[in-house]
Design a protein around this motif. Structure first.
Motif, mmCIF file in Angstrom:
data_model
loop_
_atom_site.group_PDB
_atom_site.id
_atom_site.type_symbol
_atom_site.label_atom_id
_atom_site.label_comp_id
_atom_site.label_asym_id
_atom_site.label_seq_id
_atom_site.Cartn_x
_atom_site.Cartn_y
_atom_site.Cartn_z
ATOM 1 N N LEU A 239 -18.990 -11.624 20.837
ATOM 2 C CA LEU A 239 -17.710 -12.278 21.044
ATOM 3 C C LEU A 239 -17.582 -13.533 20.182
ATOM 4 N N ALA A 240 -18.707 -14.218 19.944
ATOM 5 C CA ALA A 240 -18.660 -15.384 19.063
ATOM 6 C C ALA A 240 -18.263 -14.967 17.653
ATOM 7 N N ALA A 241 -18.776 -13.826 17.196
ATOM 8 C CA ALA A 241 -18.395 -13.323 15.868
ATOM 9 C C ALA A 241 -16.915 -12.940 15.844
ATOM 10 N N HIS A 242 -16.439 -12.312 16.924
ATOM 11 C CA HIS A 242 -15.019 -11.958 17.019
ATOM 12 C C HIS A 242 -14.145 -13.204 16.977
ATOM 13 N N CYS A 243 -14.544 -14.255 17.694
ATOM 14 C CA CYS A 243 -13.790 -15.501 17.690
ATOM 15 C C CYS A 243 -13.745 -16.110 16.295
ATOM 16 N N HIS A 244 -14.858 -16.091 15.606
ATOM 17 C CA HIS A 244 -14.898 -16.664 14.257
ATOM 18 C C HIS A 244 -13.978 -15.896 13.315
ATOM 19 N N ASP A 245 -13.963 -14.573 13.434
ATOM 20 C CA ASP A 245 -13.076 -13.769 12.588
ATOM 21 C C ASP A 245 -11.604 -14.016 12.930
ATOM 22 N N LEU A 246 -11.328 -14.226 14.211
ATOM 23 C CA LEU A 246 -9.944 -14.324 14.668
ATOM 24 C C LEU A 246 -9.381 -15.738 14.532
ATOM 25 N N PHE A 247 -10.171 -16.735 14.977
ATOM 26 C CA PHE A 247 -9.671 -18.107 15.036
ATOM 27 C C PHE A 247 -10.320 -19.046 14.024
#
Length: 615
Positions: A239-247
């Motif tokens: 989820l941290a990787a997803h957050c970095h990609d998204l935000f």
């Protein structure tokens, strides 16, 4: 005969000719592009939305029907786009009644009203939004409701004209619809392959259909927060990787937002750096998988400004532009449910993961304090963890209350800086309540910690804790004190003599809000004309004056008190007054600045000429 004369009846109205509104399509497109939609990019959302709704409608008739949407950009570098779906399709009558009538929606037709909640679109604008980027639209469709009906073609231009014709079966053998767009002048970039892929991925990554652009998959289901992970740690990393990609940031932590009664699933990411309460975070909201907005601001309670969310919902209503959320009772319920979920996460950290909680509070204690001042359960939970500035160092209120029978506090940072060194030396514990929310939380302390005594610390309380000087010694210094008082009296400040620790502090400036208010009133009265001076004079109160407390134990004060020259004593008193203000980091008034300059020059003259005027 009746003697009364009957009144004449009005003439019968003539036949009325019905008229229909004339719609300037180009003007309507300009209205859409400049006032309803924030960007031309919404055209692709409308195409995806229509395609997915058509698929949903067909699967309501035949659950085994395929669910696919295909987008094809121009391979020759031209400015064109083709969108194909396996949806319910249209007949010729559908085309005339739906595509050619602005505001009409196929979702109202053919008994599908009961399935309306499954559709993404709710306003029937449909293909009209495509004219924001296209000068011509061509639709080829075949109906699944009437298997024998031939394919039909609808072609429209942005001047409002359109044509309809039937096509041979070979033009489209399977039910569904194909939309062809040709870019208008200046809009070719919106149909470029890279832009189409990026927009399709942004809008449609969570759609339940199989969406592809030039063969490349767009949908990524299940959503990152719904995927199985081998461990909680692996979930946090993903989820941290997803957050970095998204935000664009790596979060301190992630909070699951699975709230089935509210029709919401998603995740909240905790910001890695502090933000102010007035800085409203924007969140990404998907409606039934389709991105609705990436700037939703009213989704969470105001106190939860330390997270950014991405979620999918089927319960919230979009506005007419489908770019924000409609403020209604449902949104209020969802907001409360999401706030409760974040509150539960904080409580879980407090009881099960104190290290992560400490890392979080080191950055976002302000947000938790904002919540705790209204939520007694949260205050009780966070009491051992929330940091406060005190005379004992950075402590929680729980620890501070255990150390001190009375929790003294100040309401402003300036008051705390005035008294903190002296109060600490006298054994009086003080909490700095001058920071945002802190005094409110101190005052709420007895409600969650029964028996706790709190008291606001004022100048009188501090002075009462200082040791009095022997009366005989004070009497011997009466001339010195009188000269010092005479010099500081115009500033609204009294002079008192006390003995206190630490010895290194020669003088302490003490006042309270009442004294500052009276001081401001007196200054305004001096500057006012006769009328306002009289009004301000009538407001004169009985508030105590500020006071300069001289430390009789300090060697410098002892030497100054032995001076015999009243002028030199006055200059020394002004110097001590200015130094005490600076030590308390109080803002200086013009009169204070003038005093400091005068005292500094006076001391220089004395140092160069000597007390008796000789070099």
């Amino acid at each position: 005969m009746d003697s009364q004369t009957p009144q004449s009846s009005p003439a019968s109205p003539g036949p009325q000719t019905p008229h229909t509104f004339q719609v300037d399509l180009r003007g309507l497109v300009d209205l859409l592009s400049h006032h309803l939609y924030s960007s031309p990019k919404v055209y692709l959302r409308e195409l995806l939305q229509n395609a997915v709704d058509a698929v949903t409608a067909r699967r309501s008739l035949d659950p085994s029907a395929p669910a696919r949407v295909r987008l094809y950009t121009a391979s020759d570098g031209g400015a064109a786009l083709r969108v194909e779906d396996s949806g319910v399709g249209l007949t010729e009558s559908d085309v005339h009644s739906l595509l050619a009538t602005i505001g009409r929606s196929s979702k109202r037709a053919d008994g599908l009203q009961e399935a309306r909640s499954e559709f993404l679109g709710q306003f029937g604008i449909g293909l009209l939004a495509c004219f924001v980027v296209a000068e011509r639209i061509r639709v080829v469709s075949r109906s699944a409701r009437e298997p024998g009906a031939p394919p039909v073609e609808w072609t429209a231009a942005d001047d409002g004209s359109y044509t309809v014709r039937t096509l041979p079966d070979s033009a489209r053998t399977e039910p569904g619809t194909t939309v062809h767009l040709v870019a208008r002048a200046g809009a070719a970039e919106w149909l470029a392959p890279g832009r189409v892929r990026a927009l399709a991925r942004d809008f449609g990554s969570l759609l339940a259909c199989d969406v592809r652009v030039d063969g490349e998959a767009v949908t990524e289901l299940p959503a990152p927060w719904d995927r199985p992970y081998p461990s909680p740690a692996a979930r946090r990393v993903a989820l941290a990787a997803h957050c970095h990609d998204l935000f664009g940031f790596t979060p301190l932590d992630s909070i699951g937002l699975d709230v089935p009664p509210a029709g919401v699933r998603g995740v909240a990411y905790v910001l890695p750096s502090a933000v102010g309460p007035a800085q409203r975070a924007s969140h990404r909201v998907h409606l039934k998988g389709m991105l609705l907005t990436e700037r939703a601001e009213q989704l969470l309670p105001d106190w939860a400004f330390f997270v950014r969310c991405v979620l999918d919902t089927d319960s919230l209503r979009p506005t007419a532009s489908r770019e924000s959320l409609y403020e209604d009772e449902t949104l209020a319920v969802v907001r409360e449910a999401l706030g409760e979920r974040i509150r539960s996460w904080l409580t879980g950290l407090a009881t099960g993961d104190p290290e992560r909680l400490s890392a979080f509070l080191a950055v976002h204690h302000l947000g938790v304090k904002s919540l705790a001042r209204h939520d007694r359960d949260m205050l009780r939970t966070m009491l051992p963890w929330l940091p406060f500035e005190t005379t004992d160092g950075q402590l929680s209120l729980e620890e501070f209350a255990r150390r001190h029978p009375v929790v003294h506090f100040t309401r402003t940072v300036e008051e705390y800086r005035q008294v903190a060194p002296i109060a600490a030396a006298q054994g009086v514990g003080v909490v700095n309540g001058g920071y945002t929310y802190d005094s409110e939380l101190v005052e709420a302390l007895p409600s969650v910690r029964p028996g706790t005594v709190i008291a606001e610390l004022d100048a009188d309380t501090v002075t009462a804790h200082l040791d009095a000087v022997d009366p005989a010694e004070e009497l011997a210094l009466s001339g010195f004190l009188a000269a010092a008082r005479a010099r500081l009296d115009p500033l609204g400040c009294d002079v008192v003599l006390r003995a206190f620790h630490p010895l290194s502090v020669p003088a302490l400036h003490l006042d309270d809000r009442g004294a500052r208010h009276e001081q401001a009133r007196a200054e305004a009265e001096e500057r006012a004309d006769d009328l306002w001076a009289g009004i301000l004079g009538s407001l004169r109160g009985s508030a105590p004056r500020a006071r300069l407390v001289l430390n009789h134990l300090n060697p410098l004060i002892r030497r100054i008190s032995s001076l015999r020259d009243p002028e030199l004593v006055g200059t020394a008193a002004e110097s001590l007054y200015g130094q005490a203000l600076l030590m308390a980091q109080r803002p200086l008034r013009p009169a204070d600045s003038a005093l400091l300059n005068r005292a500094f020059i006076g001391l220089l003259e004395w140092a160069t000429h000597g007390e008796d005027g000789r070099r």
